[in-house]
Write an enzyme that holds these catalytic residues in place. Structure first.
Site: not given
Length: 398
Positions: A93, A271
């Site tokens: 993540d 991201d």
């Protein structure tokens, strides 16, 4: 609540100072892929929920969680936790520094200490509730943390892995602890740096482009970079101070299609949890007009073979570096057209629209389709992000 994720997958500025290369104080870990999404609707829904979550936290101070799942697969690493050591497969993540377990494999450890600090997560594809334990965490014999905060799930839904391995900025964990919302939780990288196991809190990411029927995995390097995975120099840019993007691995930059500017100098987020490349709505409209693309039934922009042959480079001006996506890098891999319910020869662009125009503080989201073409470095110590070319930057694979 904090951001839950898995490093993508279908497969797998100025220069300020030198990056740390892989030596005895760094560790390169393979990231293994696992099937996740089976259709374009779920991929788009996930991406859009993730973008909305960035805005929700940054605007209202509330964390909204979402799995870091890209394309059809998710990347995970294997880690050993507790005593006796137990192996967990954790998705990576980039939007949170928190590591947690217990989603698929039950957490059992005689050395874990329950801090009684609750963590609760609600996100589009599931949920997580649990408690922070202090326990042993290991990525290998020399990369062991005797004790660090690890979330342990009491209930979870929709994760698909054993938990999450957080590599986001420490600030991104603010609001995760329900009883202490102003506290932050350092990442595994931060702890390894604090105990002098690694010489710098740096993470290097490498992905191979998504190609059907190819066993292409990714790689994450903790504590430095792997010189064998990139070409030339890594050029860095500082984390932006612009609200919204500044809570994550946010950077400043400008986007152009050929010689036509699509955005002014603005802020956005890097991201690896998003599959596609997102740009502000006004920039998207200009890009669509310039390419001549039409929106297809699957919501992606579609072009003809003639239009494809005349695509101009899509350029990201980041500090002094220009990261340019070739025409092949701007399209969905045709070998995977079955995933998006399309004919094998159909051509779709991987650029999508944000729900807002330029100037909101989140004007682009650089997702997997970009990161598979450039080696990416997150440097927590100097608060910066770096990019370098790889053997796949200009590869004709789509």
């Amino acid at each position: 609540m904090f951001s839950v994720a898995s490093l993508l997958a279908l497969l797998a500025f100025s220069i300020t100072g030198s990056p740390v290369e892989v030596r005895n104080s760094s560790m390169a870990l393979p990231m293994t892929r696992r099937p996740i999404f089976t259709n374009v609707t779920d991929m788009v829904r996930h991406d859009e929920a993730r973008v909305a979550a960035f805005r929700e936290y940054s605007t209202h101070g509330r964390r909204t969680d979402f799995p870091l799942l890209n394309m059809r697969f998710g990347y995970y690493i294997s880690a050993s936790i507790g005593s006796p050591p137990k192996t967990y497969h954790l998705i990576v993540d980039s939007s949170s520094s928190i590591t947690w377990v217990g989603a698929s494999t039950t957490y059992v450890s005689s050395s874990g200490v329950d801090t009684k600090q609750p963590v609760a997560v609600d996100y589009t594809f599931g949920s997580f509730q649990g408690t922070i334990f202090n326990d042993r965490f290991s990525l290998g014999a020399r990369f062991t943390i005797p004790t660090m905060p690890i979330g342990v799930a009491s209930t979870s839904r929709g994760i698909g892995f054993d938990g999450v391995f957080g590599i986001g900025p420490t600030e991104s964990s603010r609001g995760a602890l329900k009883d202490s919302p102003e506290e932050t939780i350092p990442s595994v990288t931060d702890y390894l740096f604090r105990q002098n196991t690694i010489t710098a809190p740096i993470v290097g990411l490498f992905f191979q482009p998504a190609v059907a029927n190819v066993n292409n995995h990714g790689e994450i390097t903790i504590g430095g970079v792997n010189r064998d995975r990139y070409k030339g120099e890594i050029e860095f840019t500082d984390i932006t101070t612009t609200p919204l993007s500044s809570h994550y691995w946010g950077i400043n930059g400008r986007i152009a299609y050929g010689n036509t500017d699509l955005t002014p100098y603005t802020a956005g987020v890097v991201d690896c949890g998003c599959t596609f490349l997102y740009i502000a709505s006004d920039a998207y409209e200009n890009y669509q007009a310039a390419t001549g693309a039409v929106k297809a039934a699957n919501s992606l922009l579609q072009i003809s073979i003639h239009q494809y042959r005349h695509l101009s480079p899509l350029k990201f001006y980041i500090g002094s570096k220009i990261c340019s996506l070739s025409r092949n890098a701007q399209i969905w891999p045709r070998s995977l057209n079955s995933v998006i319910n399309a004919n094998v020869d159909d051509i779709f662009l991987v650029v999508r629209s944000l729900p807002t125009p330029s100037g909101t503080g989140l004007d682009f989201v650089i997702g997997y389709v970009f990161l598979q073409r450039f080696y990416t470095v997150f440097d927590a110590e100097r608060s910066r992000v770096g990019f370098a070319q790889t053997m796949f930057t200009d590869a004709f694979v789509n």
